[in-house]
Design an enzyme around this catalytic site. Structure first.
Site, mmCIF file in Angstrom:
data_model
loop_
_atom_site.group_PDB
_atom_site.id
_atom_site.type_symbol
_atom_site.label_atom_id
_atom_site.label_comp_id
_atom_site.label_asym_id
_atom_site.label_seq_id
_atom_site.Cartn_x
_atom_site.Cartn_y
_atom_site.Cartn_z
ATOM 1 N N ASP A 113 -24.097 -10.390 23.882
ATOM 2 C CA ASP A 113 -24.391 -10.902 25.224
ATOM 3 C C ASP A 113 -24.915 -9.742 26.071
ATOM 4 O O ASP A 113 -24.155 -8.908 26.553
ATOM 5 C CB ASP A 113 -23.109 -11.492 25.831
ATOM 6 C CG ASP A 113 -23.361 -12.233 27.131
ATOM 7 O OD1 ASP A 113 -24.290 -11.844 27.865
ATOM 8 O OD2 ASP A 113 -22.620 -13.183 27.416
ATOM 9 N N ARG A 152 -23.598 -9.292 29.681
ATOM 10 C CA ARG A 152 -22.207 -8.812 29.654
ATOM 11 C C ARG A 152 -22.154 -7.320 29.360
ATOM 12 O O ARG A 152 -21.507 -6.542 30.078
ATOM 13 C CB ARG A 152 -21.427 -9.598 28.601
ATOM 14 C CG ARG A 152 -20.005 -9.103 28.321
ATOM 15 C CD ARG A 152 -19.415 -9.912 27.160
ATOM 16 N NE ARG A 152 -18.035 -9.567 26.879
ATOM 17 C CZ ARG A 152 -17.647 -8.667 25.979
ATOM 18 N NH1 ARG A 152 -18.556 -7.985 25.294
ATOM 19 N NH2 ARG A 152 -16.362 -8.448 25.764
ATOM 20 N N GLY A 167 -6.757 -6.665 26.973
ATOM 21 C CA GLY A 167 -7.508 -7.550 26.088
ATOM 22 C C GLY A 167 -8.703 -6.821 25.514
ATOM 23 O O GLY A 167 -9.840 -7.246 25.686
ATOM 24 N N ASP A 194 -4.195 -5.289 23.062
ATOM 25 C CA ASP A 194 -4.669 -6.590 22.590
ATOM 26 C C ASP A 194 -3.539 -7.324 21.892
ATOM 27 O O ASP A 194 -2.779 -6.716 21.118
ATOM 28 C CB ASP A 194 -5.858 -6.446 21.643
ATOM 29 C CG ASP A 194 -6.678 -7.723 21.569
ATOM 30 O OD1 ASP A 194 -7.722 -7.801 22.241
ATOM 31 O OD2 ASP A 194 -6.256 -8.664 20.851
ATOM 32 N N SER A 197 -3.855 -9.791 19.750
ATOM 33 C CA SER A 197 -4.190 -10.180 18.380
ATOM 34 C C SER A 197 -3.876 -9.014 17.452
ATOM 35 O O SER A 197 -4.427 -7.916 17.608
ATOM 36 C CB SER A 197 -5.669 -10.556 18.275
ATOM 37 O OG SER A 197 -6.074 -10.628 16.919
ATOM 38 N N GLU A 200 2.337 -8.432 29.023
ATOM 39 C CA GLU A 200 3.632 -8.634 29.680
ATOM 40 C C GLU A 200 4.796 -8.082 28.859
ATOM 41 O O GLU A 200 5.903 -7.913 29.389
ATOM 42 C CB GLU A 200 3.860 -10.130 29.935
ATOM 43 C CG GLU A 200 2.911 -10.768 30.942
ATOM 44 C CD GLU A 200 1.599 -11.211 30.355
ATOM 45 O OE1 GLU A 200 0.798 -11.836 31.067
ATOM 46 O OE2 GLU A 200 1.346 -10.923 29.148
ATOM 47 N N GLU A 246 -12.195 -7.545 30.459
ATOM 48 C CA GLU A 246 -13.180 -8.635 30.449
ATOM 49 C C GLU A 246 -12.378 -9.899 30.198
ATOM 50 O O GLU A 246 -12.139 -10.302 29.071
ATOM 51 C CB GLU A 246 -14.222 -8.384 29.361
ATOM 52 C CG GLU A 246 -15.451 -9.280 29.491
ATOM 53 C CD GLU A 246 -15.281 -10.628 28.814
ATOM 54 O OE1 GLU A 246 -14.634 -11.515 29.430
ATOM 55 O OE2 GLU A 246 -15.769 -10.793 27.698
ATOM 56 N N GLU A 253 -8.667 -20.240 30.080
ATOM 57 C CA GLU A 253 -7.912 -19.274 29.268
ATOM 58 C C GLU A 253 -6.816 -18.581 30.077
ATOM 59 O O GLU A 253 -5.891 -18.025 29.514
ATOM 60 C CB GLU A 253 -8.812 -18.204 28.617
ATOM 61 C CG GLU A 253 -9.806 -18.768 27.621
ATOM 62 C CD GLU A 253 -10.697 -17.701 26.999
ATOM 63 O OE1 GLU A 253 -10.732 -16.575 27.540
ATOM 64 O OE2 GLU A 253 -11.341 -17.996 25.989
ATOM 65 N N HIS A 278 -22.988 -15.911 27.031
ATOM 66 C CA HIS A 278 -22.183 -16.744 26.127
ATOM 67 C C HIS A 278 -21.248 -17.671 26.900
ATOM 68 O O HIS A 278 -20.655 -18.583 26.324
ATOM 69 C CB HIS A 278 -21.387 -15.864 25.155
ATOM 70 C CG HIS A 278 -20.180 -15.221 25.741
ATOM 71 N ND1 HIS A 278 -20.240 -14.091 26.531
ATOM 72 C CD2 HIS A 278 -18.859 -15.540 25.661
ATOM 73 C CE1 HIS A 278 -19.026 -13.748 26.894
ATOM 74 N NE2 HIS A 278 -18.165 -14.600 26.384
#
Length: 640
Positions: A286, A289, A313, A335, A337, A378, A397, A406, A562
């Site tokens: 993108d 972005r 993130g 992050d 994930s 958190e 972002e 989200e 995007h």
């Protein structure tokens, strides 16, 4: 979500179970008596209308309002009529009054009383004025103060709120909406109670293990357990707690934990979805972005030089590496994930920026400044120690479709309040939502009208009808925009609160200025508006980016991103005209016989019952050149 536990800190709404000895309060996490009492409890909630001022409850809305008028000098129907309150105005008023009464404060004059009885004696007649409405003109009162407040969903039983030209409301649709609203209110209360429970639990210190045979006692302000088996002291008054109440409290505690479990599942699914490299390739490709973020970071050395940076993130970690290249002394990349945290770690290592990495691959930047942490922002203090208010720059972002989908913004604000230094920078630091009306070119109608010479317009009409029920994320051609752009909402990320994510804004959509040939949907001076499209900009302003400010726009007038745009289709199109035409005075406003001069839209966006989703409502009115109006029933969309 900001905790409102103080509002629900009442014994009858708590999540505690009372043991037979009455010695302590404990959580019942079982599902006992769920089926047996579900119908009875729900029936009680649906039929009970609690007085705004005292402890009396009534079986109908009418009897409650008569009681308030005759006993408490509060004439709700007259107040509503005198001030012209719509549904939202009444909704806010009820929540405002309940909040004031909970503080023993007069709702109209603000007099503070020492007790509820003193307040009841104080209540008086009130002169209705527009200034009075300012007391509850705050979007925070759109959140129900009392769980399962039947009064909030009974306004439709008295006077009509709509304009005289409003078509009949679909009773089945209205019933569905009211039912969903009640369920949302109840679930919000359950989740808030779960949060309250977590705060009130007595933590076991590692040096003082708790005997497994002992029960954990929960303590509640203004509440103590009496010596008898079923008595409690609430604000100094003895209360007898029935079996049914105990079962109901147990039910609510169990259901609240189910809601918390669902939130955990949604989080796992959400963060797991970002383990796909395809998503990250789309974001990294993108151009709008990447250009805006790289400019904001790499072109502002005075901001990043020697700074401690947190990237919320981080994904692949590219923004963290930009910060390292810009001269940051420490970059904490977070992050949730697990896979992407491992990927970001490897990328930082491969480029010589991983903390404790001594290899510098021929660049002039100092290596070893990036540390990657796996976990939700958190919860990261469970695994790493970061001193509060020690971060110079907070980077993220976080934007989703329609900006707020989200709900990652709440995590960014949490990090800001916990770790950002006073006066520290947050990037981006502003966000703005925009709206405009779109024409038929933005619908599927043109395609289906001629498919290799075959008229399939009936399919197109069916699809447009379906589109009025669901938001659509798609790229909108700027030529299909038929109104001027209106600013829907401004956010200052440096100062906003989490509850500001829920808002209501009113806008006016004026016919787009310019030559007729520029508009693909103009015929005989009339433009047809088929719905509203939303988009957003985020800004890296000179407040923090002094050398080189930047802006990221997802507008249909700029480079495609995007995020695309988010489309909300009207149930029926509205005719618009910038000039005064020979309209029939008897014609319905918004038709080709009487085009509107403008469209008024009130848009509400709130975090939805489903975690990370948002609900959007549209209230639309067309206004003619002679100031006549036509309104349509509210449309409710869910973006999930």
């Amino acid at each position: 979500m900001a905790s409102n536990s103080e509002k629900f800190n009442k014994l009858e709404d708590s999540d505690f179970d009372i043991d037979e000895d009455g010695d302590d309060l404990e959580i019942d996490q079982g599902w006992n008596d769920w089926n047996a009492d579900e119908n009875d409890d729900n029936a009680d909630e649906d039929s009970e209308f609690k007085c705004l001022f005292c402890e009396f409850s009534f079986s109908s809305c009418d009897s409650l309002l008569q009681h308030c008028c005759s006993i408490h000098h509060f004439d709700f129907p007259l107040l509503k009529k005198s001030l012209g309150l719509d549904f939202y105005g009444c909704f806010k008023l009820v929540n405002y009054i309940r909040a004031m009464v909970a503080q023993n404060t007069c709702w109209s004059c603000g007099h503070q009383c020492k007790s509820n009885q003193e307040l009841l004696n104080h209540l008086h007649e009130t002169n209705f004025s527009e200034e009075l409405m300012l007391l509850w003109d705050d979007d925070k009162y759109l959140q129900p103060f009392m769980e399962g407040d039947s009064l909030l969903y009974s306004f439709d039983q008295d006077e009509d709120f709509e304009d005289e030209c409003m078509p009949p409301v679909d009773e089945e649709e209205l019933s569905r909406i009211v039912g969903e609203a009640k369920e949302l209110s109840r679930l919000l209360g359950d989740v808030q109670k779960v949060c309250s429970d977590d705060e009130m639990m007595v933590d076991a210190d590692s040096s003082s293990p708790i005997d497994s045979n002992k029960k954990v006692t929960k303590v509640m302000p203004s509440t103590s357990i009496a010596s008898s088996s079923r008595e409690a002291m609430v604000n100094g008054v003895e209360c007898d707690l029935s079996d049914k109440m105990q079962k109901n409290l147990s039910l609510r505690a169990s259901f609240g934990r189910v809601a918390a479990s669902e939130i955990k599942k949604v989080n796992e699914s959400y963060f797991g979805s970002y383990s796909s490299f395809g998503i990250h390739r789309e974001m990294l490709s993108d151009k709008a972005r990447m250009d805006s973020y790289s400019q904001a970071i790499l072109k502002n050395p005075s901001l990043f030089g020697g700074a401690a940076v947190m990237d919320v993130g981080c994904g692949t970690g590219i923004l963290s590496l930009f910060a390292a290249q810009a001269g940051a002394s420490r970059v904490i990349a977070v992050d949730a994930s697990e896979k992407m945290a491992a990927v970001a770690t490897q990328i930082a290592k491969d480029n010589g920026f991983l903390r404790n990495e001594s290899i510098c691959k021929g660049n002039n930047q100092s290596p070893g400044v990036v540390e990657v942490i796996h976990g939700m922002i958190e919860d990261i203090e469970k695994s790493v120690s970061i001193e509060p208010h020690t971060i110079d720059v907070l980077l993220s972002e976080w934007m989703g479709y329609c900006l707020l989908y989200e709900s990652m913004l709440s995590s960014v604000l949490f990090a800001r309040d916990r770790w950002l230094k006073p006066g520290g920078a947050i990037l981006p630091d502003i966000a703005t939502m925009f709206a405009a009306g779109f024409g038929r070119g933005c619908t599927s109608l043109p395609f289906w009208e001629n498919v290799f010479g075959i008229d399939m317009s009936s399919v197109g009409k069916e699809l447009v009808k379906d589109a009025a029920e669901f938001p659509i994320v798609d790229v909108v051609n700027s030529h299909d925009i038929v109104t001027e752009t209106a600013t829907l909402k401004n956010f200052d990320l440096a100062t906003m609160k989490i509850e500001d994510m829920d808002f209501t804004s009113s806008i006016e959509l004026q016919p787009k200025l310019g030559s007729v040939t520029e508009l693909s949907d103009v015929k005989n001076g009339v433009t047809w508006c088929h719905g509203v499209v939303l988009w957003f900009d985020t800004g890296f302003t000179s407040r923090f980016c002094k050398e080189m400010p930047a802006n990221l726009s997802t507008s249909p007038y700029t480079l495609k991103t995007h995020w695309s745009q988010t489309i909300f289709t009207f149930r029926e199109p509205i005719a618009l005209s910038s000039g005064r035409l020979d309209a029939k005075s008897s014609a319905v406003v918004g038709t080709d016989s009487c085009p509107a001069s403008k469209i008024e839209v009130r848009i509400s966006i709130v975090r939805a019952q489903q975690h990370r989703a948002i609900d959007i409502s549209l209230e639309t009115s067309a206004v003619s050149h002679d100031c006549r109006r036509q309104a349509w029933p509210v449309q409710i969309f869910n973006l999930s």
